[in-house]
Design a protein around this motif. Structure first.
Motif, PDB file in Angstrom:
ATOM      1  N   ASN A 306       0.865  -1.172   0.000  1.00  0.00           N
ATOM      2  CA  ASN A 306       0.000   0.000   0.000  1.00  0.00           C
ATOM      3  C   ASN A 306       0.904   1.224   0.000  1.00  0.00           C
ATOM      4  O   ASN A 306       1.581   1.510   0.985  1.00  0.00           O
ATOM      5  CB  ASN A 306      -0.897  -0.009   1.252  1.00  0.00           C
ATOM      6  CG  ASN A 306      -1.641   1.301   1.441  1.00  0.00           C
ATOM      7  OD1 ASN A 306      -1.815   2.080   0.514  1.00  0.00           O
ATOM      8  ND2 ASN A 306      -2.080   1.550   2.672  1.00  0.00           N
ATOM      9  N   TYR A 307       0.926   1.941  -1.115  1.00  0.00           N
ATOM     10  CA  TYR A 307       1.813   3.092  -1.243  1.00  0.00           C
ATOM     11  C   TYR A 307       1.285   4.328  -0.519  1.00  0.00           C
ATOM     12  O   TYR A 307       1.941   5.373  -0.550  1.00  0.00           O
ATOM     13  CB  TYR A 307       2.054   3.408  -2.713  1.00  0.00           C
ATOM     14  CG  TYR A 307       3.007   2.436  -3.380  1.00  0.00           C
ATOM     15  CD1 TYR A 307       4.380   2.494  -3.140  1.00  0.00           C
ATOM     16  CD2 TYR A 307       2.528   1.457  -4.241  1.00  0.00           C
ATOM     17  CE1 TYR A 307       5.247   1.608  -3.744  1.00  0.00           C
ATOM     18  CE2 TYR A 307       3.395   0.561  -4.862  1.00  0.00           C
ATOM     19  CZ  TYR A 307       4.758   0.642  -4.606  1.00  0.00           C
ATOM     20  OH  TYR A 307       5.623  -0.245  -5.209  1.00  0.00           O
ATOM     21  N   GLY A 308       0.130   4.224   0.107  1.00  0.00           N
ATOM     22  CA  GLY A 308      -0.356   5.376   0.857  1.00  0.00           C
ATOM     23  C   GLY A 308      -1.823   5.298   1.206  1.00  0.00           C
ATOM     24  O   GLY A 308      -2.193   5.212   2.371  1.00  0.00           O
ATOM     25  N   ASN A 309      -2.654   5.313   0.185  1.00  0.00           N
ATOM     26  CA  ASN A 309      -4.086   5.404   0.449  1.00  0.00           C
ATOM     27  C   ASN A 309      -4.896   4.336  -0.270  1.00  0.00           C
ATOM     28  O   ASN A 309      -6.075   4.551  -0.578  1.00  0.00           O
ATOM     29  CB  ASN A 309      -4.601   6.798   0.067  1.00  0.00           C
ATOM     30  CG  ASN A 309      -4.052   7.888   0.970  1.00  0.00           C
ATOM     31  OD1 ASN A 309      -4.213   7.828   2.182  1.00  0.00           O
ATOM     32  ND2 ASN A 309      -3.377   8.860   0.374  1.00  0.00           N
ATOM     33  N   ALA A 310      -4.286   3.196  -0.528  1.00  0.00           N
ATOM     34  CA  ALA A 310      -5.047   2.082  -1.111  1.00  0.00           C
ATOM     35  C   ALA A 310      -6.081   1.598  -0.107  1.00  0.00           C
ATOM     36  O   ALA A 310      -5.859   1.628   1.111  1.00  0.00           O
ATOM     37  CB  ALA A 310      -4.111   0.940  -1.481  1.00  0.00           C
ATOM     38  N   THR A 311      -7.208   1.152  -0.593  1.00  0.00           N
ATOM     39  CA  THR A 311      -8.198   0.522   0.273  1.00  0.00           C
ATOM     40  C   THR A 311      -7.907  -0.967   0.357  1.00  0.00           C
ATOM     41  O   THR A 311      -7.164  -1.529  -0.470  1.00  0.00           O
ATOM     42  CB  THR A 311      -9.619   0.725  -0.268  1.00  0.00           C
ATOM     43  OG1 THR A 311      -9.754   0.014  -1.517  1.00  0.00           O
ATOM     44  CG2 THR A 311      -9.917   2.197  -0.491  1.00  0.00           C
TER      45      THR A 311
END
Length: 341
Positions: A306-311
């Motif tokens: 998850n590079y940051g804001n993946a669900t």
């Protein structure tokens, strides 16, 4: 004193760093907290999720019930005999802290499992393993508390029904028990496991010979390897190896080997062959792939990130695409190691 909170974000409590909320949340720091919890009648019938280090969990939705964060601590030697040292650790102890304690005291058996994220309580649940060693090889027994009745039960090795990244706690007894402590049977005289992965090569690079080999050296080699391949969850959200390494028949392996000569395989005593899922995923073209903030790690294709804001659903959709691609190319089904909620 036990405090039950409402509307708690679970993002800080999972290594994937995915936003999801718990309707109710409680941090268990003692077994007395479990008894207090049982007396809260309004929580009795809620679904419950037991959370250790959150390192093997993918949240795809909010959790409408009660999340129980396991923080039971403590490490102690409980007995020894001519060959073994028996070490008990609380279910909330950080796994790597236990490994370092054992290495520092020259208690052999856990060194190949260095730097695996998570807690002691999750270790037998998942039958964690790495570099030729699995928990079941050093497991003596555990003590667990039934969430609904408060009954404390001792589970011996056979009771746990260990399999490859499997145990009874992932199936028949899923969500029923909180693992309060685990006791490990460790060796006074080590048996070195250096034949899996890049351990031998890394030891040689470290200048370690057969004459200077120690469990500390193996631990340091494993740590080097893991840090070179696996992303730090503090920097990139992930749950380590997302997929299990599949086991296939010898005939299927031989057939694939004829087509793909570089295909690695590890013969098992069952007559089957374990194939690295990361190799299959990389050969299917997924290594370094990214879609939005969901991706496959550039150094280790076995790791989804998850590079940051993946669900959670973004990660799960990617995992399903990877599985379908590997099945189509190799005829091998790879299954998640991560627990999906």
């Amino acid at each position: 004193m036990l405090t039950v909170q409402r509307g708690v974000s679970l993002r800080p409590y999972t290594t994937f760093g995915i936003e999801a909320q718990a309707n109710y949340f409680a941090d268990l720091i003692s077994e007395a907290d479990l008894e207090t919890l049982r007396q809260l009648n309004e929580l009795t019938d809620l679904p419950k999720l037991i959370l250790g280090g959150g390192s093997n969990l993918l949240l795809t939705q909010n959790f409408s019930g009660l999340v129980l964060k396991l923080s039971l601590g403590g490490i102690e030697v409980v007995r020894d005999d001519e060959r073994h040292i028996y070490v008990r650790a609380g279910g909330g102890v950080v796994w790597h802290d236990l490994v370092m304690y054992c290495v520092a005291n020259n208690y052999a058996g856990l060194e190949n499992l260095s730097l695996i994220p998570g807690t002691v309580g999750a270790a037998p649940m998942q039958n964690i393993g790495a570099y030729g060693v699995e928990i079941e090889q050093v497991f003596d027994h555990l003590e667990a508390v039934h969430i609904e009745t408060g009954e404390k039960r001792r589970f011996e090795h056979a009771d746990c029904q260990f399999g490859y990244r499997e145990s009874v706690f992932k199936h028949a007894l899923k969500g029923q028990y909180i693992i309060a402590s685990v006791t490990f049977r460790l060796d006074k005289v080590p048996t070195f496991h250096t034949g899996y992965g890049a351990i031998s090569e890394t030891l040689a690079e470290m200048g370690i010979t057969d004459e200077t080999l120690t469990i500390r050296a193996i631990s340091e080699a494993v740590i080097r390897i893991r840090r070179s391949k696996l992303p730090d969850p503090a920097e990139i959200g992930n749950a380590g190896s997302f997929f299990k390494n599949p086991e296939i028949d010898q005939a299927q392996f031989d057939q694939l080997k004829a087509t793909y000569p570089a295909l690695p395989g590890y013969p098992l005593t069952s007559g089957r062959v374990k194939v690295p899922a990361g190799w299959l995923i990389e050969q299917a073209g997924w290594k370094g792939y990214r879609s939005g903030d969901a991706g496959v790690h550039a150094k280790q294709a076995l790791v989804l990130v998850n590079y940051g804001n993946a669900t959670g659903q973004d990660i799960l959709d990617l995992a399903q695409r990877v599985r379908a691609s590997v099945l189509e190319k190799f005829g091998i089904e790879i299954n998640p190691e991560v627990n999906v909620i």
